[in-house]
Design a protein around this motif. Structure first.
Motif, PDB file in Angstrom:
ATOM      1  N   LEU A 102      44.143  -0.693 -56.922  1.00  0.00           N
ATOM      2  CA  LEU A 102      44.031  -0.641 -55.459  1.00  0.00           C
ATOM      3  C   LEU A 102      42.611  -0.969 -54.991  1.00  0.00           C
ATOM      4  O   LEU A 102      42.426  -1.645 -53.970  1.00  0.00           O
ATOM      5  CB  LEU A 102      44.456   0.743 -54.956  1.00  0.00           C
ATOM      6  N   VAL A 103      41.610  -0.511 -55.738  1.00  0.00           N
ATOM      7  CA  VAL A 103      40.222  -0.859 -55.416  1.00  0.00           C
ATOM      8  C   VAL A 103      40.026  -2.370 -55.497  1.00  0.00           C
ATOM      9  O   VAL A 103      39.422  -2.992 -54.607  1.00  0.00           O
ATOM     10  CB  VAL A 103      39.247  -0.128 -56.358  1.00  0.00           C
ATOM     11  N   MET A 104      40.556  -2.955 -56.564  1.00  0.00           N
ATOM     12  CA  MET A 104      40.451  -4.397 -56.725  1.00  0.00           C
ATOM     13  C   MET A 104      41.128  -5.123 -55.561  1.00  0.00           C
ATOM     14  O   MET A 104      40.578  -6.078 -54.989  1.00  0.00           O
ATOM     15  CB  MET A 104      41.078  -4.801 -58.057  1.00  0.00           C
ATOM     16  N   LEU A 105      42.323  -4.665 -55.176  1.00  0.00           N
ATOM     17  CA  LEU A 105      43.069  -5.322 -54.103  1.00  0.00           C
ATOM     18  C   LEU A 105      42.340  -5.231 -52.763  1.00  0.00           C
ATOM     19  O   LEU A 105      42.359  -6.178 -51.969  1.00  0.00           O
ATOM     20  CB  LEU A 105      44.462  -4.702 -53.980  1.00  0.00           C
ATOM     21  N   MET A 106      41.711  -4.100 -52.499  1.00  0.00           N
ATOM     22  CA  MET A 106      41.003  -3.935 -51.229  1.00  0.00           C
ATOM     23  C   MET A 106      39.846  -4.917 -51.088  1.00  0.00           C
ATOM     24  O   MET A 106      39.455  -5.284 -49.976  1.00  0.00           O
ATOM     25  CB  MET A 106      40.496  -2.495 -51.094  1.00  0.00           C
ATOM     26  N   LEU A 107      39.285  -5.350 -52.222  1.00  0.00           N
ATOM     27  CA  LEU A 107      38.141  -6.267 -52.170  1.00  0.00           C
ATOM     28  C   LEU A 107      38.545  -7.729 -52.211  1.00  0.00           C
ATOM     29  O   LEU A 107      37.696  -8.607 -51.969  1.00  0.00           O
ATOM     30  CB  LEU A 107      37.192  -5.959 -53.322  1.00  0.00           C
ATOM     31  N   LEU A 108      39.814  -8.032 -52.519  1.00  0.00           N
ATOM     32  CA  LEU A 108      40.230  -9.433 -52.591  1.00  0.00           C
ATOM     33  C   LEU A 108      39.978 -10.196 -51.288  1.00  0.00           C
ATOM     34  O   LEU A 108      39.442 -11.318 -51.311  1.00  0.00           O
ATOM     35  CB  LEU A 108      41.707  -9.523 -52.980  1.00  0.00           C
ATOM     36  N   PRO A 109      40.347  -9.655 -50.118  1.00  0.00           N
ATOM     37  CA  PRO A 109      40.069 -10.405 -48.880  1.00  0.00           C
ATOM     38  C   PRO A 109      38.586 -10.682 -48.677  1.00  0.00           C
ATOM     39  O   PRO A 109      38.216 -11.734 -48.136  1.00  0.00           O
ATOM     40  CB  PRO A 109      40.622  -9.474 -47.784  1.00  0.00           C
ATOM     41  N   ALA A 110      37.729  -9.750 -49.103  1.00  0.00           N
ATOM     42  CA  ALA A 110      36.285  -9.953 -48.942  1.00  0.00           C
ATOM     43  C   ALA A 110      35.814 -11.177 -49.721  1.00  0.00           C
ATOM     44  O   ALA A 110      34.908 -11.896 -49.284  1.00  0.00           O
ATOM     45  CB  ALA A 110      35.531  -8.702 -49.410  1.00  0.00           C
ATOM     46  N   LEU A 111      36.421 -11.435 -50.872  1.00  0.00           N
ATOM     47  CA  LEU A 111      36.030 -12.595 -51.666  1.00  0.00           C
ATOM     48  C   LEU A 111      36.377 -13.897 -50.965  1.00  0.00           C
ATOM     49  O   LEU A 111      35.817 -14.952 -51.286  1.00  0.00           O
ATOM     50  CB  LEU A 111      36.720 -12.552 -53.034  1.00  0.00           C
ATOM     51  N   ILE A 188      48.876 -13.150 -50.111  1.00  0.00           N
ATOM     52  CA  ILE A 188      50.118 -13.309 -50.870  1.00  0.00           C
ATOM     53  C   ILE A 188      49.971 -12.688 -52.259  1.00  0.00           C
ATOM     54  O   ILE A 188      50.873 -12.001 -52.757  1.00  0.00           O
ATOM     55  CB  ILE A 188      50.486 -14.799 -50.964  1.00  0.00           C
ATOM     56  N   VAL A 189      48.826 -12.916 -52.888  1.00  0.00           N
ATOM     57  CA  VAL A 189      48.573 -12.321 -54.203  1.00  0.00           C
ATOM     58  C   VAL A 189      48.596 -10.791 -54.109  1.00  0.00           C
ATOM     59  O   VAL A 189      49.147 -10.109 -54.981  1.00  0.00           O
ATOM     60  CB  VAL A 189      47.223 -12.810 -54.773  1.00  0.00           C
ATOM     61  N   MET A 190      48.013 -10.254 -53.062  1.00  0.00           N
ATOM     62  CA  MET A 190      47.985  -8.803 -52.879  1.00  0.00           C
ATOM     63  C   MET A 190      49.403  -8.235 -52.790  1.00  0.00           C
ATOM     64  O   MET A 190      49.715  -7.214 -53.414  1.00  0.00           O
ATOM     65  CB  MET A 190      47.200  -8.448 -51.616  1.00  0.00           C
ATOM     66  N   MET A 191      50.277  -8.882 -52.034  1.00  0.00           N
ATOM     67  CA  MET A 191      51.658  -8.408 -51.916  1.00  0.00           C
ATOM     68  C   MET A 191      52.381  -8.487 -53.259  1.00  0.00           C
ATOM     69  O   MET A 191      53.153  -7.586 -53.617  1.00  0.00           O
ATOM     70  CB  MET A 191      52.389  -9.222 -50.854  1.00  0.00           C
ATOM     71  N   LEU A 192      52.120  -9.558 -54.003  1.00  0.00           N
ATOM     72  CA  LEU A 192      52.741  -9.708 -55.319  1.00  0.00           C
ATOM     73  C   LEU A 192      52.294  -8.591 -56.266  1.00  0.00           C
ATOM     74  O   LEU A 192      53.115  -7.960 -56.943  1.00  0.00           O
ATOM     75  CB  LEU A 192      52.387 -11.076 -55.910  1.00  0.00           C
ATOM     76  N   VAL A 193      50.988  -8.327 -56.293  1.00  0.00           N
ATOM     77  CA  VAL A 193      50.454  -7.292 -57.179  1.00  0.00           C
ATOM     78  C   VAL A 193      50.964  -5.909 -56.770  1.00  0.00           C
ATOM     79  O   VAL A 193      51.315  -5.087 -57.627  1.00  0.00           O
ATOM     80  CB  VAL A 193      48.912  -7.325 -57.195  1.00  0.00           C
ATOM     81  N   LEU A 194      51.018  -5.644 -55.476  1.00  0.00           N
ATOM     82  CA  LEU A 194      51.526  -4.347 -55.017  1.00  0.00           C
ATOM     83  C   LEU A 194      52.982  -4.144 -55.435  1.00  0.00           C
ATOM     84  O   LEU A 194      53.376  -3.049 -55.842  1.00  0.00           O
ATOM     85  CB  LEU A 194      51.403  -4.243 -53.498  1.00  0.00           C
ATOM     86  N   GLY A 195      53.773  -5.211 -55.341  1.00  0.00           N
ATOM     87  CA  GLY A 195      55.164  -5.117 -55.786  1.00  0.00           C
ATOM     88  C   GLY A 195      55.268  -4.807 -57.268  1.00  0.00           C
ATOM     89  O   GLY A 195      56.070  -3.959 -57.697  1.00  0.00           O
ATOM     90  N   LEU A 196      54.455  -5.486 -58.076  1.00  0.00           N
ATOM     91  CA  LEU A 196      54.458  -5.226 -59.517  1.00  0.00           C
ATOM     92  C   LEU A 196      53.955  -3.825 -59.826  1.00  0.00           C
ATOM     93  O   LEU A 196      54.436  -3.166 -60.760  1.00  0.00           O
ATOM     94  CB  LEU A 196      53.582  -6.267 -60.228  1.00  0.00           C
ATOM     95  N   LEU A 197      52.989  -3.348 -59.043  1.00  0.00           N
ATOM     96  CA  LEU A 197      52.436  -2.015 -59.265  1.00  0.00           C
ATOM     97  C   LEU A 197      53.498  -0.945 -59.020  1.00  0.00           C
ATOM     98  O   LEU A 197      53.562   0.048 -59.752  1.00  0.00           O
ATOM     99  CB  LEU A 197      51.238  -1.799 -58.348  1.00  0.00           C
ATOM    100  N   VAL A 198      54.317  -1.147 -58.014  1.00  0.00           N
ATOM    101  CA  VAL A 198      55.406  -0.201 -57.738  1.00  0.00           C
ATOM    102  C   VAL A 198      56.400  -0.179 -58.898  1.00  0.00           C
ATOM    103  O   VAL A 198      56.870   0.884 -59.323  1.00  0.00           O
ATOM    104  CB  VAL A 198      56.123  -0.571 -56.418  1.00  0.00           C
ATOM    105  N   ILE A 199      56.697  -1.354 -59.438  1.00  0.00           N
ATOM    106  CA  ILE A 199      57.649  -1.443 -60.547  1.00  0.00           C
ATOM    107  C   ILE A 199      57.124  -0.737 -61.793  1.00  0.00           C
ATOM    108  O   ILE A 199      57.851  -0.030 -62.489  1.00  0.00           O
ATOM    109  CB  ILE A 199      57.957  -2.917 -60.869  1.00  0.00           C
TER     110      ILE A 199
END
Length: 397
Positions: A102-111, A188-199
């Motif tokens: 989740l920390v990684m995902l929060m910083l993706l838009p900043a990149l 889009i990558v964030m949504m994909l990763v969040l979906g996989l994280l739930v699984i």
């Protein structure tokens, strides 16, 4: 001899504690979740690579400035690796892996939007911390699951990391080619990763080893040697990533547009080797696979250095990838079997020492190449690679 009992090397009370912490625990489910976790880590790491040219344009930075900015990523990863192991030891892999992701995902838009060297470096530092935490905790979890499964599965986990990297870089590049902005792409990558994280959440173990693990532990004994071997393997891998293209251009009649064929060959060979690795280890044993793999990787360096023609160099890159594919997974498995340090701390130590090879390797090779030649730098890498077969007896121990 390697014991294959499902509970080895856990004590009975440790296994009961593990089951008590995870009432829905099943080995197959945990294996699947671990594979997804490695895929997430590889995909997340590879997402940054296609964004680098856009970041350079936004910052209007020269190569030196970009190098310093990107160094923040490596520093963040390296600092978080030992800390994430302590947190996993105290609170369990499931919690720490999810928080790091989740920390990684929060910083993706900043990149994708930050436009000053300082802010982007700060974002990369935190992003790298998340990636480093994910990497270490995934390996710690993999060691525990492999013990419980009672069969070799570590190479397959690392294969999913490699596949995740291919999918991540390919997906981001494709979306950008079709006109999506970097910000929309990472969303889009964030949504994909969040979906996989739930699984994967329910299948990750929440086993903790100790509530009073120290926040800093100096590696000792066999762990130092395993870390040093991992360091050598990562230097060899880093040399392929950063210098294979330049070496091809210097010694073959190809243009810069095709310079990536060397690393592509290396990456495909490594992925294929990891997909086959568990079967090979089950059939021939870890020691034999490690010994033969290290000899293949070393011979690949020799073929590349020879540089007779383009075909020979491509074959050399393939041999290096195939040889290195199972060395690091076997070293992580060895970290789980040693008794000098707790498993989580040993895996973190090996990860940190090994990862420093990726950070220092390119500069090390560049310094030698500047003083002499790139071929001489690869000869030094080849000499370092001999330490792998020479120390292979440790895997049998």
């Amino acid at each position: 001899m390697e014991c294959q009992h499902p509970l080895w090397p856990y004590k009975k009370w440790e296994f009961k504690k593990l089951v008590a912490h995870d009432t829905s625990y099943t080995v197959p489910r945990s294996v699947t979740s671990t594979r997804i976790a490695f895929f997430i880590a590889g995909l997340s790491l590879a997402t940054w690579a296609p964004l680098i040219p856009f970041a350079k344009i936004r910052l209007m930075a020269d190569n030196g400035t970009m190098g310093m900015v990107m160094l923040a990523f490596g520093i963040g990863s390296l600092l978080m690796m030992p800390l994430s192991a302590v947190l996993a030891s105290r609170y369990g892999c499931r919690i720490v892996f999810n928080i790091a992701t989740l920390v990684m995902l929060m910083l993706l838009p900043a990149l994708a939007i930050f436009d000053t060297p300082f802010t982007l470096a700060l974002a990369l530092f935190v992003f790298g911390s998340g990636i480093g935490g994910m990497d270490v905790v995934a390996n710690i979890h993999a060691v525990h699951v492999e013990k419980l499964a009672g069969r070799p599965i570590m190479s397959g986990f690392h294969a999913l990391f490699s596949i995740g990297g291919i999918v991540g870089s390919g997906l981001v590049s494709t979306l950008i080619i079709y006109g999506l902005t970097p910000l929309v792409t990472v969303s889009i990558v964030m949504m994909l990763v969040l979906g996989l994280l739930v699984i994967t959440y329910g299948g990750l173990l929440n086993y903790s080893e100790s509530n009073d693990s120290p926040f800093f532990v100096i590696p000792k004994g066999i762990v130092i040697i395993l870390g040093a071997l991992c360091f050598v393997a990562y230097i060899m891998e880093g040399s392929m990533l950063d210098w294979s293209g330049i070496l091809l251009i210097n010694h073959s009649d190809i243009t810069a547009n095709f310079a990536g064929v060397g690393y592509t060959t290396f990456a495909l060979a490594m992925t294929l080797g990891r997909l086959l690795g568990d079967r090979l280890i089950k059939s021939f044993g870890r020691f034999n696979v490690f010994l033969v793999s290290s000899l293949i990787a070393t011979s690949g360096i020799s073929v590349v250095v020879g540089g007779i023609n383009l075909f020979a160099m491509i074959c050399g890159f393939f041999l290096i990838g195939a040889g290195l594919s199972n060395i690091v997974p076997i070293l992580f498995s060895a970290a789980g079997r040693q008794t000098t340090m707790p498993t989580t701390l040993a895996v973190a130590a090996i990860s940190s020492i090994g990862y420093s090879g990726i950070l220092l390797g390119p500069a090390f090779i560049g310094a030698i190449a500047h003083q002499t030649s790139l071929i001489n730098a690869f000869i030094v890498i080849g000499l370092l690679s001999f330490s792998l077969p020479l120390c292979s007896y440790l895997i049998r121990r």
